[in-house]
Structure formats: structure tokens, C-alpha cells
Motif scaffolding. Structure first.
Motif, short mmCIF file in Angstrom:
data_model
loop_
_atom_site.label_atom_id
_atom_site.label_comp_id
_atom_site.label_asym_id
_atom_site.label_seq_id
_atom_site.Cartn_x
_atom_site.Cartn_y
_atom_site.Cartn_z
N LEU A 68 1.74 5.92 9.94
CA LEU A 68 0.19 5.75 10.16
C LEU A 68 0.05 5.28 11.62
CD1 LEU A 68 -0.73 2.82 7.47
CD2 LEU A 68 -1.83 5.14 8.23
N LEU A 96 -6.06 2.07 2.05
CA LEU A 96 -5.24 1.97 2.86
C LEU A 96 -4.32 3.28 2.55
CD1 LEU A 96 -4.34 1.07 5.42
CD2 LEU A 96 -2.85 -0.58 4.29
N ARG A 97 -3.90 3.67 1.48
CA ARG A 97 -3.16 4.76 1.10
C ARG A 97 -3.93 6.16 1.59
NH1 ARG A 97 -1.59 2.73 -4.86
NH2 ARG A 97 -0.73 0.92 -4.09
N THR A 98 -5.22 6.14 1.46
CA THR A 98 -5.84 7.38 2.00
C THR A 98 -6.41 7.61 3.31
OG1 THR A 98 -8.03 6.44 1.38
CG2 THR A 98 -6.75 7.66 -0.36
N LEU A 99 -6.05 6.33 3.99
CA LEU A 99 -6.33 6.23 5.49
C LEU A 99 -5.63 7.38 6.23
CD1 LEU A 99 -7.88 5.04 7.80
CD2 LEU A 99 -5.81 3.42 8.04
N PRO A 100 -4.52 7.70 6.02
CA PRO A 100 -3.79 9.00 6.54
C PRO A 100 -4.57 10.24 6.53
CG PRO A 100 -2.22 7.63 5.41
CD PRO A 100 -3.41 7.12 5.15
N THR A 157 2.49 2.54 2.26
CA THR A 157 2.40 3.47 3.59
C THR A 157 3.43 3.07 4.47
OG1 THR A 157 0.73 1.58 4.39
CG2 THR A 157 -0.33 3.74 3.43
N GLU A 165 -1.37 -5.83 6.62
CA GLU A 165 -0.74 -4.62 6.84
C GLU A 165 -1.63 -3.52 8.00
OE1 GLU A 165 0.89 -3.29 2.60
OE2 GLU A 165 0.66 -1.59 4.22
N LYS A 172 -11.64 7.99 0.78
CA LYS A 172 -11.70 7.22 -0.53
C LYS A 172 -13.22 6.89 -0.81
CE LYS A 172 -10.17 3.31 -3.27
NZ LYS A 172 -11.51 2.63 -3.72
N VAL A 174 2.51 8.75 0.13
CA VAL A 174 1.61 8.98 -0.99
C VAL A 174 0.62 10.17 -0.77
CG1 VAL A 174 -0.26 7.42 -0.74
CG2 VAL A 174 0.59 8.05 -2.93
N ASP A 175 0.30 10.20 0.55
CA ASP A 175 -0.68 11.27 0.70
C ASP A 175 -0.09 12.60 0.54
OD1 ASP A 175 0.49 9.96 3.06
OD2 ASP A 175 -0.70 11.06 4.36
N PRO A 216 -5.23 -1.57 -2.19
CA PRO A 216 -4.07 -0.68 -1.84
C PRO A 216 -4.46 0.96 -1.58
CG PRO A 216 -3.18 -2.25 -3.27
CD PRO A 216 -4.81 -2.40 -3.12
N LEU A 217 -5.34 1.46 -2.66
CA LEU A 217 -5.76 2.73 -2.64
C LEU A 217 -6.49 3.22 -1.26
CD1 LEU A 217 -6.43 3.94 -5.89
CD2 LEU A 217 -4.96 4.88 -4.61
N LEU A 251 0.14 8.95 13.23
CA LEU A 251 -1.15 9.54 12.97
C LEU A 251 -2.43 9.00 13.79
CD1 LEU A 251 -0.84 9.60 8.99
CD2 LEU A 251 -1.23 11.58 10.68
N ILE A 297 -3.08 -6.47 2.47
CA ILE A 297 -3.79 -5.08 2.95
C ILE A 297 -4.34 -5.45 4.31
CG2 ILE A 297 -5.58 -3.29 2.75
CD1 ILE A 297 -3.34 -2.99 0.81
N SER A 340 0.68 -1.19 -0.09
CA SER A 340 -0.04 -0.09 0.04
C SER A 340 0.96 1.27 -0.08
CB SER A 340 -0.98 -0.05 1.30
OG SER A 340 -0.18 0.19 2.45
N ALA A 347 -12.60 8.96 -6.59
CA ALA A 347 -11.69 10.14 -6.15
C ALA A 347 -10.85 9.81 -5.10
CB ALA A 347 -12.47 11.21 -5.68
#
Lengths: 182, 268
Positions: A13, B153-157, A8, B196, B10, A64-65, B150-151, A16, B193, A6, A93
Motif C-alpha cells: 500500500l 481498505l482492500r479496494t484502496l490499492p 492488505t 491500519e 468501492k 486481494v486486489d 475491511p472491504l 502504491l 481498520i 483487511s 461492487a
């Protein structure tokens, strides 16, 4: 160490999460908008006229964020827009600023069209602009990566210059490119 | 009364599916629940067959005012009440996004529900701004669905930052938990995922329940019912939400043990 699929950073994380779970968080001043972008970012110009040059996107350190945040700020600076968003291959989005949901919603179909255009041309290039309302032009540029397709959608009152669209495509590639795993 | 928002940066992670089916499962356990749709897509209304139009929903309440009671939908389960979005003029979406983000409006809903409901659940749109931001300003806790891809989890922050930002404004806000959705443990990516998430976050944050990817959800959506009402003997996946409801019940403080609560002997 096994690579995170991912992208991340587990440590980040966890930090956060600690902040989000903390009972009392000290009140802090709002972060200046420019902090999302590169340190040398110029102040956004109020001018609505196209600029002669497009500063290249500098990928910030971080996950990535952070990169997506910086990308949105950068696109905001180089183009005079009403809103901007980033989507995945399905038109969902990932991040957005100032766009209505209808613009994001139609992007799924347009991204599919864009993919067809790229296939037809046999190249990774391919951009699309469509007038969705008076003085509302939606531009879409996409890239293909090993992690899937991504697209940037930009809504503005005027058609964007080719240099700007090429710059956005390059910035997308820098943000989501294969060299960007953490 | 407890208030909770289902929140995710997301889209497409199953927020509405979780919100609707969880509220139904909580109501079945005897809790009185108000499910409020503040997603401009109006997905709760779109997910249910029947005369959702007979309640004006939030849109008409905002436009016409009057008692909120006249705009909610009572369901066949007396404990479950819906406040759907209603019909929204999409050519004025920005104004509605602002209206649905209005903290005062959301507080008026909570004030109305106080005393009548154990839980008010807000189904929010994707993204951390607008109505989602408004919900963060009024609710007690946040439930975060994370799709096993994956995406998501990437937007979780970004979602965690939105919670932290709300707390920094003085809000007493708790993370009720992270729930994995659309899991398919036979798929390597989904499994990775999930691993993770499990390895990154402590067990008290990640809910035990995970919502699997199951065609039954599509079937339930097509029929316009919660999965628990798909047929008289609900499909196995409906039990997932009973499990989730039991977990959320504790985290939302809905299941305080009373003096008369304890083991119930099977035999007299």
C-alpha cells in the motif's frame, strides 16, 4: 506480527501511495491484459461457442486486489460475457468490467434470494440465473467465507454451462477463501 | 480555481455524503463552490429536497446544449452552486456512462467555472472507470473516502493505481487525502481498520477528520438536506465537515495567507 484484518500488505500500500503521490511518473506502456492472470493463461478465444473444459483458476501471488483482477480476467476467458462483477454480501461492487449499474444494483436483492436458496437446500451450493433483458442473462454464484459472503455476477447473451458456474464458484472460493490471508 | 474529484473503487463508502456536506461547509467558509454530479445514480439530486428538477442538470445540457448557466442550481447559500445529473434514461445507461466520462465535456464545465468559482468538486460513481476515469483526466486532486471496514481498505490499492495510471498519462494530479468514513471507534473492526490506515499511511495523506457512522446522516438524507441544515442549531456531527473543510481548504490551496491575514485581537 499482528494479522491485518483487511488482508492488505502495508508495504505494498505504501509503495502504491508513493507512486500515486509522485510528482512525475514515467510514461509506461500499458500492461498486457494477460499480465493480470496466471503466466500460462491461454489467449482468449473469439469463439462464442461453449468450451468443452474449464481451466481451473490459478490464484496469483499478491494481495486481494491482484487476486480479484486475476479472477475477473479468468472469468472473462472461460465464459463469453458482456460483463462481469464481484460483490460483497450487500451487493456492493468490489470490482467490475463491462457491466451496467442496473445489473449490479439488482444483484443485492438476488444475493439475498440466493442466500435463502442455500439455506433452504442446506448446502453451500446454489446458483441463480435470470433474464434481465432480451439476450441479457444475469448469473450469480456466491460463496460464504469467514470474511463474509461474496458473489460473482456475470452478464451474457446465453445461459452458462454448469461446469462454468461450478468453476466460477471454485475460483471465488480460491480468491476469497480462508486460506488466502496474507 | 482548484478542481477535485471524490473517488472510491468501492460503493457505499459515503462519497456523496462527503462531497455534499464538504462543499456546503466550504461554501459556508466563503469559498465559491460548484458541485458537479457525474454519478449516473444522480445521488446529489436524490440527496436534496426541493425543486432539483427545475435545473435540467448535466443530462439536459448534454442533450440540448445552450449555456451551462441555465442548467445549474443556485442554492440558498450564494457560494454553493450545484450541477445535478438530472433525469437519466436508465435503458441507455451505457451511452450515458460514456457521455459522462467524456474528458471534453468535463473540461467545458471547468472552463465555464473558471473565474467564477474557487473550487469545482466532482462526485463520481464507484469504480475507477467511466466517469471516474474522465474526472481523473481533468481534476487537480483526488479525495479518497475509505469506509472503516475491511472491504473498503482492500479496494484502496485499485483506487491508488487509477491515480498512478492517470499521472502516467502526464496528468498533474495530487492525492488531496484519504478520509476515513463511517467510523465507529467502539467497534473493534472499525477501530482496527482505522489503525491500519493510520499506521500504513503518513499523516500528510490521512486527513485528521474522520466522518463517524451517525444516524443523523440518514435523518439528513431523509429530509433531503446537508447535515448542517438539518435544524437551526446543527447536530454535533455537522462540525465534522467544518473540520474537514478547514483541512481541504489548505490542501486545495484555497486558504493562502494574505498580507493582511494574521492574529485578530479579541480586544481593541
Amino acid at each position: 506480527m499482528a494479522r491485518s484484518i483487511s488482508w492488505t500488505d502495508p508495504g505494498k500500500l505504501r509503495r502504491l501511495l508513493e507512486q500515486a503521490s509522485r510528482d512525475e511518473v514515467p510514461v509506461v506502456a500499458a500492461r498486457p491484459a494477460a499480465a493480470n492472470g496466471p503466466a500460462s493463461s491461454p489467449t482468449p478465444s473469439p469463439s462464442t461457442r461453449p468450451r468443452p473444459q474449464v481451466d481451473p483458476f490459478v490464484v496469483p501471488a499478491g494481495g486481494v486486489d491482484a487476486r480479484v483482477d486475476a479472477l475477473l480476467s479468468w472469468i472473462d476467458r472461460v465464459a463469453d460475457l458482456q460483463g462481469v462483477f464481484i460483490t460483497d454480501a450487500h451487493g456492493l461492487a468490489i470490482a467490475s468490467r463491462g457491466v451496467s449499474r442496473d445489473a449490479v444494483a439488482i444483484s443485492a436483492q438476488l444475493i439475498e434470494t440466493l442466500r435463502g436458496v442455500r439455506l433452504g437446500l442446506g448446502s453451500g451450493e446454489g446458483r441463480l440465473a435470470i433474464a434481465i433483458a432480451p439476450a441479457r442473462i444475469l448469473h450469480l454464484v456466491g460463496i460464504e467465507t469467514a470474511w463474509g459472503d461474496f458473489a460473482a455476477g456475470m452478464v451474457g447473451a446465453e445461459f452458462l454451462r454448469d461446469e462454468v458456474l461450478a468453476g466460477v464458484q471454485d475460483a471465488l472460493a480460491r480468491t476469497f477463501g480462508d486460506n488466502n490471508d496474507e | 480555481m482548484h478542481s477535485m474529484a471524490v473517488l472510491s473503487q468501492k460503493g457505499g463508502v459515503g462519497k456523496t455524503t462527503v462531497a455534499l456536506n464538504l462543499c456546503y461547509a466550504l461554501a459556508k467558509r466563503g469559498h465559491s463552490v460548484l458541485l458537479v454530479d457525474i454519478d449516473p445514480q444522480g445521488a446529489i439530486g436524490l440527496s436534496l429536497a426541493g425543486e432539483t428538477a427545475r435545473a435540467g442538470g448535466l443530462v439536459r445540457w448534454i442533450e440540448e446544449g445552450g449555456p451551462l448557466e441555465d442548467h445549474v442550481l443556485r442554492t440558498k447559500l450564494p457560494e454553493l452552486v450545484l450541477l445535478p445529473l438530472g433525469t437519466l434514461e436508465t435503458d441507455d445507461l451505457d451511452r450515458w456512462m460514456r457521455a459522462l466520462a467524456d474528458e471534453g465535456l468535463l473540461r467545458r464545465i471547468l472552463d465555464w467555472a473558471e473565474g467564477s468559482f474557487d473550487l469545482v468538486m466532482f462526485d463520481t460513481p464507484a469504480g475507477g472507470s467511466g466517469p471516474s476515469q474522465g474526472a481523473l483526466n481533468v481534476v487537480d486532486s483526488v479525495l479518497v473516502p475509505v469506509q472503516a471496514e475491511p472491504l473498503a481498505l482492500r479496494t484502496l490499492p485499485t483506487t491508488l493505481r487509477a491515480i498512478t495510471a492517470a499521472k502516467s498519462r502526464g496528468r498533474h494530479l495530487r492525492l488531496a487525502g484519504i478520509v476515513l468514513t463511517m467510523t465507529s471507534m467502539r467497534e473493534e473492526v472499525a477501530l482496527n481498520i482505522a489503525q491500519e490506515v493510520w499506521s500504513t499511511f503518513p499523516p500528510e495523506v490521512v486527513l485528521e477528520t474522520q466522518v463517524p457512522r451517525d444516524p443523523v446522516f440518514t435523518k439528513a438524507s431523509a429530509e433531503g438536506v446537508p447535515v448542517g441544515l438539518l435544524r437551526r442549531r446543527p447536530p454535533p456531527v455537522a462540525a465534522v465537515f467544518d473540520h474537514l473543510a478547514a483541512e481541504i481548504e489548505q490542501r486545495a490551496g484555497l486558504s493562502e495567507e494574505g498580507a493582511d491575514d494574521g492574529p485578530i485581537h479579541l480586544l481593541d
